[in-house]
Design a protein around this motif. Structure first.
Motif, PDB file in Angstrom:
ATOM      1  N   ASN A  14      -3.669  -3.490  -7.887  1.00  0.00           N
ATOM      2  CA  ASN A  14      -3.712  -2.111  -7.414  1.00  0.00           C
ATOM      3  C   ASN A  14      -4.925  -1.872  -6.528  1.00  0.00           C
ATOM      4  O   ASN A  14      -5.960  -2.516  -6.704  1.00  0.00           O
ATOM      5  N   GLU A  15      -4.798  -0.925  -5.604  1.00  0.00           N
ATOM      6  CA  GLU A  15      -5.942  -0.550  -4.776  1.00  0.00           C
ATOM      7  C   GLU A  15      -7.108  -0.162  -5.676  1.00  0.00           C
ATOM      8  O   GLU A  15      -6.917   0.408  -6.746  1.00  0.00           O
ATOM      9  N   GLY A  16      -8.316  -0.495  -5.242  1.00  0.00           N
ATOM     10  CA  GLY A  16      -9.503  -0.190  -6.028  1.00  0.00           C
ATOM     11  C   GLY A  16      -9.830  -1.238  -7.069  1.00  0.00           C
ATOM     12  O   GLY A  16     -10.787  -1.089  -7.829  1.00  0.00           O
ATOM     13  N   GLU A  17      -9.030  -2.312  -7.126  1.00  0.00           N
ATOM     14  CA  GLU A  17      -9.265  -3.423  -8.049  1.00  0.00           C
ATOM     15  C   GLU A  17      -9.349  -4.715  -7.233  1.00  0.00           C
ATOM     16  O   GLU A  17      -8.986  -4.740  -6.065  1.00  0.00           O
ATOM     17  N   ARG A  19      -7.886  -7.966  -5.884  1.00  0.00           N
ATOM     18  CA  ARG A  19      -6.492  -8.268  -5.601  1.00  0.00           C
ATOM     19  C   ARG A  19      -6.370  -9.672  -5.002  1.00  0.00           C
ATOM     20  O   ARG A  19      -7.073 -10.006  -4.061  1.00  0.00           O
ATOM     21  N   CYS A  21      -4.550 -12.284  -2.731  1.00  0.00           N
ATOM     22  CA  CYS A  21      -3.741 -12.200  -1.517  1.00  0.00           C
ATOM     23  C   CYS A  21      -3.145 -13.565  -1.181  1.00  0.00           C
ATOM     24  O   CYS A  21      -3.778 -14.595  -1.389  1.00  0.00           O
ATOM     25  N   ARG A  43      -9.315 -10.087  -2.382  1.00  0.00           N
ATOM     26  CA  ARG A  43      -9.870  -8.876  -1.775  1.00  0.00           C
ATOM     27  C   ARG A  43     -10.653  -8.144  -2.851  1.00  0.00           C
ATOM     28  O   ARG A  43     -10.194  -8.000  -3.980  1.00  0.00           O
ATOM     29  N   ASP A  46     -13.225  -2.804  -2.669  1.00  0.00           N
ATOM     30  CA  ASP A  46     -13.385  -1.998  -1.446  1.00  0.00           C
ATOM     31  C   ASP A  46     -12.460  -2.458  -0.311  1.00  0.00           C
ATOM     32  O   ASP A  46     -12.487  -1.909   0.789  1.00  0.00           O
ATOM     33  N   GLY A  47     -11.635  -3.477  -0.567  1.00  0.00           N
ATOM     34  CA  GLY A  47     -10.677  -3.961   0.425  1.00  0.00           C
ATOM     35  C   GLY A  47     -11.171  -5.099   1.297  1.00  0.00           C
ATOM     36  O   GLY A  47     -10.399  -5.703   2.036  1.00  0.00           O
TER      37      GLY A  47
END
Length: 84
Positions: A14-17, A19, A21, A43, A46-47
């Motif tokens: 999820n975004e903010g965790e 991840r 890729c 990632r 913060d992306g």
């Protein structure tokens, strides 16, 4: 050293965790030669990408299968090298 240009990407989590890729793109080397290929990379929350000198740790085979499934669903995993 190589520079990697992302052409396709799928992610777990999820975004903010953190991840995991799976990416397809072009590796360009210091001598200006290039090759296309796949890679796994993390990632940060913060992306931004987490570059590593070693390989990305993959927590489970299920993560790999899930990313392959997502990439196949998006139409770029199977035979992408013949399309681009």
């Amino acid at each position: 050293m190589a520079y990697f240009k992302i052409q396709h990407e799928v992610l777990t989590g999820n975004e903010g965790e953190w991840r995991l890729c799976f990416q397809w793109g072009t590796y360009t080397y210091e001598d200006s030669s290039s090759e296309k290929g796949y890679r796994f990379i993390w990632r940060r929350p913060d992306g931004s990408l987490q570059p590593a000198r070693g390989q990305a740790r993959i927590p489970s085979a299920n993560d790999i299968f899930h990313l392959f499934h997502l990439a196949t669903k998006e139409g770029w995993f199977v035979n992408v090298e013949n399309k681009e």
